[in-house]
Design a protein around this motif. Structure first.
Motif, mmCIF file in Angstrom:
data_model
loop_
_atom_site.group_PDB
_atom_site.id
_atom_site.type_symbol
_atom_site.label_atom_id
_atom_site.label_comp_id
_atom_site.label_asym_id
_atom_site.label_seq_id
_atom_site.Cartn_x
_atom_site.Cartn_y
_atom_site.Cartn_z
ATOM 1 N N THR A 365 11.224 55.201 18.085
ATOM 2 C CA THR A 365 10.715 56.149 17.098
ATOM 3 C C THR A 365 9.832 55.422 16.091
ATOM 4 O OG1 THR A 365 12.820 55.888 15.926
ATOM 5 C CG2 THR A 365 12.587 57.805 17.352
ATOM 6 N N ASN A 366 9.372 56.142 15.089
ATOM 7 C CA ASN A 366 8.395 55.557 14.181
ATOM 8 C C ASN A 366 8.688 55.910 12.725
ATOM 9 O OD1 ASN A 366 6.981 57.748 16.160
ATOM 10 N ND2 ASN A 366 6.630 58.323 14.028
ATOM 11 N N LEU A 367 9.743 55.282 12.206
ATOM 12 C CA LEU A 367 10.082 55.416 10.792
ATOM 13 C C LEU A 367 9.975 54.037 10.157
ATOM 14 C CD1 LEU A 367 11.054 57.168 8.434
ATOM 15 C CD2 LEU A 367 13.395 56.620 9.098
ATOM 16 N N TRP A 368 9.039 53.900 9.234
ATOM 17 C CA TRP A 368 8.795 52.607 8.607
ATOM 18 C C TRP A 368 10.035 52.122 7.860
ATOM 19 C CZ3 TRP A 368 5.941 48.566 8.974
ATOM 20 C CH2 TRP A 368 5.867 47.645 7.928
ATOM 21 N N GLY A 369 10.356 50.864 8.071
ATOM 22 C CA GLY A 369 11.521 50.262 7.443
ATOM 23 C C GLY A 369 12.735 50.264 8.336
ATOM 24 N N ARG A 370 12.817 51.249 9.231
ATOM 25 C CA ARG A 370 13.948 51.316 10.154
ATOM 26 C C ARG A 370 13.573 50.796 11.532
ATOM 27 N NH1 ARG A 370 15.646 57.126 11.993
ATOM 28 N NH2 ARG A 370 13.823 56.753 13.316
ATOM 29 N N ASP A 371 12.376 51.150 12.007
ATOM 30 C CA ASP A 371 11.975 50.845 13.376
ATOM 31 C C ASP A 371 11.069 49.619 13.429
ATOM 32 O OD1 ASP A 371 13.329 53.102 14.404
ATOM 33 O OD2 ASP A 371 11.654 54.392 13.837
ATOM 34 N N ASP A 372 10.975 49.030 14.625
ATOM 35 C CA ASP A 372 10.029 47.938 14.843
ATOM 36 C C ASP A 372 8.619 48.443 14.546
ATOM 37 O OD1 ASP A 372 11.576 45.594 16.329
ATOM 38 O OD2 ASP A 372 12.366 47.496 17.064
ATOM 39 N N ALA A 373 7.819 47.594 13.904
ATOM 40 C CA ALA A 373 6.483 48.028 13.506
ATOM 41 C C ALA A 373 5.665 46.830 13.063
ATOM 42 C CB ALA A 373 6.562 49.053 12.370
ATOM 43 N N VAL A 374 4.351 47.046 12.961
ATOM 44 C CA VAL A 374 3.447 46.072 12.353
ATOM 45 C C VAL A 374 2.651 46.785 11.266
ATOM 46 C CG1 VAL A 374 3.271 44.530 14.332
ATOM 47 C CG2 VAL A 374 1.730 46.493 14.170
ATOM 48 N N GLU A 375 2.252 46.020 10.255
ATOM 49 C CA GLU A 375 1.511 46.593 9.128
ATOM 50 C C GLU A 375 0.354 45.674 8.763
ATOM 51 O OE1 GLU A 375 3.271 48.179 5.119
ATOM 52 O OE2 GLU A 375 2.719 46.067 4.822
ATOM 53 N N VAL A 376 -0.823 46.274 8.579
ATOM 54 C CA VAL A 376 -1.965 45.551 8.025
ATOM 55 C C VAL A 376 -2.304 46.191 6.687
ATOM 56 C CG1 VAL A 376 -2.956 44.660 10.156
ATOM 57 C CG2 VAL A 376 -3.503 46.977 9.446
ATOM 58 N N ALA A 377 -2.570 45.357 5.689
ATOM 59 C CA ALA A 377 -2.867 45.856 4.347
ATOM 60 C C ALA A 377 -4.097 45.137 3.809
ATOM 61 C CB ALA A 377 -1.674 45.640 3.419
ATOM 62 N N PHE A 378 -4.989 45.909 3.181
ATOM 63 C CA PHE A 378 -6.268 45.381 2.719
ATOM 64 C C PHE A 378 -6.553 45.857 1.296
ATOM 65 C CE2 PHE A 378 -6.459 46.655 7.153
ATOM 66 C CZ PHE A 378 -6.998 45.572 7.818
ATOM 67 N N ARG A 379 -7.331 45.054 0.597
ATOM 68 C CA ARG A 379 -7.888 45.472 -0.690
ATOM 69 C C ARG A 379 -9.174 44.708 -0.918
ATOM 70 N NH1 ARG A 379 -7.736 43.696 -6.037
ATOM 71 N NH2 ARG A 379 -7.840 45.365 -7.601
ATOM 72 N N ASN A 380 -10.218 45.424 -1.337
ATOM 73 C CA ASN A 380 -11.496 44.788 -1.620
ATOM 74 C C ASN A 380 -11.532 44.380 -3.088
ATOM 75 O OD1 ASN A 380 -14.103 43.950 -1.920
ATOM 76 N ND2 ASN A 380 -15.045 45.792 -1.071
ATOM 77 N N PRO A 388 -8.189 50.360 -4.475
ATOM 78 C CA PRO A 388 -6.942 50.747 -3.803
ATOM 79 C C PRO A 388 -6.525 49.744 -2.739
ATOM 80 C CG PRO A 388 -8.772 51.983 -2.900
ATOM 81 C CD PRO A 388 -9.335 51.186 -4.045
ATOM 82 N N ILE A 389 -5.242 49.750 -2.427
ATOM 83 C CA ILE A 389 -4.707 48.979 -1.302
ATOM 84 C C ILE A 389 -4.580 49.936 -0.120
ATOM 85 C CG2 ILE A 389 -2.750 47.658 -0.418
ATOM 86 C CD1 ILE A 389 -2.150 46.834 -3.306
ATOM 87 N N ILE A 390 -5.206 49.583 0.987
ATOM 88 C CA ILE A 390 -5.174 50.399 2.202
ATOM 89 C C ILE A 390 -4.107 49.834 3.133
ATOM 90 C CG2 ILE A 390 -6.494 51.053 4.251
ATOM 91 C CD1 ILE A 390 -8.995 51.001 2.433
ATOM 92 N N VAL A 391 -3.232 50.700 3.629
ATOM 93 C CA VAL A 391 -2.089 50.281 4.444
ATOM 94 C C VAL A 391 -2.103 51.050 5.760
ATOM 95 C CG1 VAL A 391 0.417 50.083 4.559
ATOM 96 C CG2 VAL A 391 -0.744 49.843 2.348
ATOM 97 N N LEU A 392 -2.161 50.320 6.871
ATOM 98 C CA LEU A 392 -2.071 50.909 8.207
ATOM 99 C C LEU A 392 -0.845 50.341 8.909
ATOM 100 C CD1 LEU A 392 -5.808 50.603 9.340
ATOM 101 C CD2 LEU A 392 -4.676 52.632 8.424
ATOM 102 N N ARG A 393 -0.110 51.213 9.616
ATOM 103 C CA ARG A 393 1.107 50.790 10.306
ATOM 104 C C ARG A 393 1.095 51.284 11.742
ATOM 105 N NH1 ARG A 393 4.616 52.657 5.018
ATOM 106 N NH2 ARG A 393 4.433 50.688 3.881
ATOM 107 N N GLY A 394 1.581 50.445 12.649
ATOM 108 C CA GLY A 394 1.649 50.814 14.052
ATOM 109 C C GLY A 394 3.012 50.473 14.638
ATOM 110 N N TYR A 395 3.409 51.211 15.675
ATOM 111 C CA TYR A 395 4.751 51.100 16.250
ATOM 112 C C TYR A 395 4.661 50.808 17.748
ATOM 113 C CZ TYR A 395 6.006 53.276 11.819
ATOM 114 O OH TYR A 395 6.159 53.540 10.476
ATOM 115 N N SER A 402 -1.664 55.932 8.465
ATOM 116 C CA SER A 402 -2.151 55.398 7.199
ATOM 117 C C SER A 402 -1.174 55.827 6.121
ATOM 118 C CB SER A 402 -3.554 55.943 6.911
ATOM 119 O OG SER A 402 -4.031 55.502 5.661
ATOM 120 N N SER A 403 -0.791 54.904 5.239
ATOM 121 C CA SER A 403 0.240 55.186 4.243
ATOM 122 C C SER A 403 -0.345 55.163 2.832
ATOM 123 C CB SER A 403 1.362 54.154 4.341
ATOM 124 O OG SER A 403 2.274 54.294 3.263
ATOM 125 N N ASP A 404 0.181 56.051 1.983
ATOM 126 C CA ASP A 404 -0.206 56.054 0.571
ATOM 127 C C ASP A 404 0.835 55.362 -0.301
ATOM 128 O OD1 ASP A 404 1.891 57.831 0.577
ATOM 129 O OD2 ASP A 404 0.805 59.475 -0.374
#
Length: 490
Positions: A365-380, A388-395, A402-404
């Motif tokens: 499944t795909n619940l951040w914090g509980r399931d296996d996942a990867v996260e990329v985070a960026f800020r210019n 803003p900090i941009i956050v993308l997560r994949g499972y 995309s997370s706020d």
């Protein structure tokens, strides 16, 4: 671990006049509708747990109507004194009343985790840190969990198979029947009224949740005039200012066990477990220098299929490898992950190799914090302090989002997903790989003007469980202002 003293399910059950203490985890675990939990004394529980509650329920829109009233919860602080919860309405649990209880020396005494239509009424909080917590998790990191509920409700008119828009649910809880009329992700309808808070800290309210809470007549910054605070008599005197605010006397004298000739002894002797002192907090990690990863132009076409192909990625070049081997505070964490980053004039490409436990299957499944996942985070950083900090997560199951959670505006969060391609593959037991293609335009990044991005890359490994990061932030994994730098080599 999930072996509560009392489990309650079904409809209309009553749990009353119990003494529950000295338990490593939850005292009362409930689900269902219209229960009454009253006149219980609970202390010294959850002493081997932190993300746990003395009274716990979670993850349902339709399990409503339970009243938790006139209980005494005290000396509850979790493993090593690091904190836990008194009454824990977890992950969007709804329609529960917490009223007339006395909480003494409890961390996060009354906790609403993203739920709706809950009420915290007429309670006394003494030395709780904090007394009341309300968050908006379904509008942030737990949105993907709620997505499934919204889809089922929209497509089938049901919630977990329950026809909630028909009687008896629709007549008993019309606010449930109309949940899709507003924003089902928002923690609407919560009421916090006529409570007394003395010592400790009153509130822990997420900014997104705060304007949605109805507050009324809480006594916060005034002596409530207890009968005998030093002796632990938290009854209010007749001249307490709380009564002018509508507070109703709590029948504290009725809480706890009944005297009975059938008991082996009376009174029942029980002692509070010594409250542990939390270990010292590690000093905040403040970087004076930042690790720089140099991103080179790609030299081959990359097909985003989740498989790291040596013909596409510089897998043999150790100098081009990004190691994910730090924990939250920068300590060494295992098992490691590895990553490679390249770019072209249109997009950034990220390939990730994850080692995980061979003893447990990957979460599906795909619940951040509980399931296996990867996260990329960026800020210019060129965008200044408001960038803003941009956050993308994949499972592993191929879902990405995309997370706020880092506070980016809605339009930025939506734009960050435009044109993004993601794929993941479980190559063999104990390993999975993922690939991203992220358009630079979706990051608001112009290679003709900028050469650097603040960045972090993290992986969640649920079996251990552990977080591994390129740069430990001593905060949220996406806190790139305390992580590292991507430098684009031209």
């Amino acid at each position: 671990m999930y072996a509560a003293a009392i489990h309650v399910y079904g409809v209309g059950n009553r749990v009353s006049h119990n003494l529950l203490y000295s338990a490593p985890h939850t005292a009362i675990f409930f689900g269902g509708n219209d229960h009454v939990i009253e006149f219980n004394e609970i202390h010294s529980v959850c002493y081997e747990s932190n993300d746990a509650g003395a009274i716990y329920a979670g993850r349902d829109w339709s399990m409503r109507g339970t009243v938790i009233r006139n209980n005494y919860l005290h000396h509850i602080s979790g493993r090593e004194g690091r904190g836990c919860v008194g009454v824990y309405l977890d992950d969007m649990y709804c329609g529960t009343e917490i009223s007339g209880n006395v909480f003494y020396d409890v961390t996060r005494a009354a906790f609403i985790g993203g739920g709706r239509d809950n009420s915290v009424l007429n309670n006394i909080f003494v030395d709780c840190k904090p007394a009341v917590h309300v968050d908006a998790r379904a509008m942030g990191w737990a949105k993907s969990h709620t997505d499934g509920w919204v889809s089922e409700a929209t497509e089938k008119g049901t919630h977990k198979g329950i026809e909630y828009q028909k009687p008896p649910y629709s007549t008993r809880w019309p606010e449930l029947a109309n949940i899709l009329d507003g924003d089902p992700y928002a923690p609407e309808g919560n009421v916090v009224a006529r409570n007394v808070c003395s010592g400790g800290r009153w509130d822990e309210f997420e900014a997104k949740a705060l304007p949605l809470i109805h507050f009324e007549n809480n006594l916060l910054d005034e002596d409530p005039r207890f009968v005998d605070l030093e002796a632990g008599d938290f009854q209010l005197r007749d001249d307490s200012p709380a009564y002018k605010l509508g507070f109703e006397r709590i029948p504290i004298e009725k809480i706890g066990l009944h005297e009975s000739a059938d008991r082996a002894s009376w009174p029942v002797v029980h002692a509070v477990r010594p409250m542990p002192t939390p270990p010292p907090t590690a000093p905040a990690l403040t970087r004076k220098t930042f690790e720089v990863y140099r991103v080179h132009p790609r030299t081959a076409g990359i097909r985003i299929d989740g498989t790291l192909d040596r013909a596409e990625w510089p897998l043999r070049e150790r100098a081009r490898e990004m190691l994910l081997m730090q924990g939250i505070s920068g300590e060494r964490a295992r098992p490691h992950s590895r990553a490679w980053l390249v770019y072209d004039e249109d997009a950034l490409y990220v390939g990730i190799y994850n080692r995980v436990s061979t003893e447990m299957p990957l979460s599906a499944t795909n619940l951040w914090g509980r399931d296996d996942a990867v996260e990329v985070a960026f800020r210019n950083p060129e965008g200044g302090s408001a960038a803003p900090i941009i956050v993308l997560r994949g499972y592993p199951n191929g879902h990405f989002e995309s997370s706020d959670e880092a506070g980016a505006p809605k339009d930025t969060v939506e734009r960050a997903l435009q044109g993004v391609t993601y794929a993941a593959v479980a190559t063999q037991r104990g390993r999975w790989t993922a690939e991203w293609r992220i358009p630079l335009a979706s990051l608001g990044f112009d290679l003709t003007r900028h050469t650097r991005l603040q960045f972090n890359l993290s992986a969640r490994k649920s079996a251990e469980p552990v977080w591994v990061e390129w740069q430990g932030t001593a905060a949220c994994t996406w806190e790139v202002r305390n992580a590292g730098i991507l430098e684009f080599v031209k």
